[in-house]
Design an enzyme around this catalytic site. Structure first.
Site, PDB file in Angstrom:
ATOM      1  N   CYS A  90       3.236  -4.596   6.715  1.00 44.30           N
ATOM      2  CA  CYS A  90       2.973  -4.494   5.281  1.00 44.30           C
ATOM      3  C   CYS A  90       4.215  -3.988   4.552  1.00 44.30           C
ATOM      4  O   CYS A  90       5.228  -3.658   5.156  1.00 44.30           O
ATOM      5  CB  CYS A  90       1.800  -3.552   5.029  1.00 44.30           C
ATOM      6  N   HIS A 131       0.833  -1.202   0.000  1.00 44.29           N
ATOM      7  CA  HIS A 131       0.000   0.000   0.000  1.00 44.29           C
ATOM      8  C   HIS A 131       0.866   1.250   0.000  1.00 44.29           C
ATOM      9  O   HIS A 131       2.102   1.177  -0.042  1.00 44.29           O
ATOM     10  CB  HIS A 131      -0.968   0.003   1.184  1.00 44.29           C
TER      11      HIS A 131
END
Length: 331
Positions: free
Chosen positions: A154, A146
């Protein structure tokens, strides 16, 4: 009022209403932004189609994400290497929810995993835990690639780069690619790097990833990955009707026959070219949440480059200015 005066007033009113309509037109969301003109031109120069299938590789230690695209010969060619702005944890796989480790392994992304409304600009879900992770009792969810350059498990990019990577995936899926593979590695799995990390607690797990890395380096086609006996099995023809038990015995697989990648003479330069996108690399590690990762420097090859990018020869042994080896913890 004369006829001509009325006509002029009508034209002015129409122009004003048109401008008002244009001013109120909704802006495209980040997930629907078209690829930049320079990116579309690069796709054309590389002999690719905008909606051609993609393949993604992630390298933690180097803080790099690669996008490869298929060409008309069925093989995948390097498109760009993007800097990963931030990733959390240390080298080694994600084991448990809350450990803030970024995943390592072989993952598949479908249309359902695309997150156009992500609070982190745009995102796609890696699909952790996969069958291998579940067979080993690993837990966690919502592990993404992202934007926003912030990570708690992430792989975070800058917004602009996340938007471009998302658009490449979006266009490939809309053009008929059912899903795309994401292979997340701790580092470029050369023999030298494997030797350097052989005393790491995760080394045995990394040995199970290396066949997938080597396969793509040899054939330039993402390998089919199966999970049985709690292990990855690379380069197999999956049974059409038989459902594999990730913890059960492996069936007798057939292995597809494919020739090693040899670029056509006219494609030799293209096959040996990489586009390296500059950008920040900030690792959110357990010891130092603001540790800076060295940005790789590369000798230029004299090939064409995109704006702000560097073109270098593509090779598994391409020299990198790698950051220091990071620790690994099972906590």
């Amino acid at each position: 009022m004369t006829f001509m005066a009325k006509a002029r007033l009508a034209v002015m009113a129409l122009a004003a209403s048109t401008l008002a309509a244009c001013g109120s037109a909704p802006e495209l969301t980040p997930a629907e932004q078209p690829l930049p003109k320079e990116t579309i031109e690069l796709i054309a120069r590389k002999g690719m189609q905008q909606g051609a299938p993609i393949f993604v590789r992630i390298f933690k230690e180097e803080s790099e994400l690669e996008v490869w695209k298929a060409r008309d010969d069925g093989r995948f060619y390097h498109f760009k290497t993007y800097p990963i702005c931030n990733w959390s944890g240390e080298l080694g796989p994600k084991l448990a929810k809350g450990d803030k480790q970024a995943p390592e392994g072989f993952y598949t992304v479908t249309q359902k995993q695309m997150k156009p409304d992500s609070s982190f600009h745009v995102a796609f879900n890696l699909g952790f835990p996969n069958a291998f992770d579940r067979a080993h009792g690993r837990t966690g969810e919502f592990l993404m690639v992202h934007g926003k350059c912030r990570s708690a498990g992430c792989y975070a990019m800058t917004d602009a780069l996340a938007e471009e990577i998302y658009a490449l995936a979006r266009d490939a899926l809309r053009n008929g690619q059912n899903s795309f593979e994401v292979h997340a590695f701790p580092f470029r799995m050369t023999e030298a790097n494997m030797e350097r990390h052989k005393k790491h607690p995760a080394y045995k797990f990394w040995q199970s990833l290396k066949p997938g890395y080597d396969y793509f380096e040899t054939y330039r086609v993402p390998p089919t990955i199966a999970v049985c006996e709690k292990r990855y099995v690379v380069d197999v023809a999956l049974p059409a009707t038989q459902r594999l038990d990730p913890s059960g015995p492996c069936p007798r697989f057939q292995r597809p026959l494919i020739e090693p990648f040899t670029p056509r003479p006219v494609d030799q330069q293209l096959a040996n070219q990489q586009i390296i996108v500059p950008g920040p690399k900030v690792r959110n590690g357990s010891d130092n949440p603001e540790e800076k990762v060295a940005t790789a420097t590369h000798p230029t090859s004299g090939s064409e480059t995109t704006t702000g990018a560097v073109a270098v020869p593509a090779s598994a042994d391409n020299p990198q200015v790698a950051p220091k080896a990071l620790g690994w913890s099972s906590q």
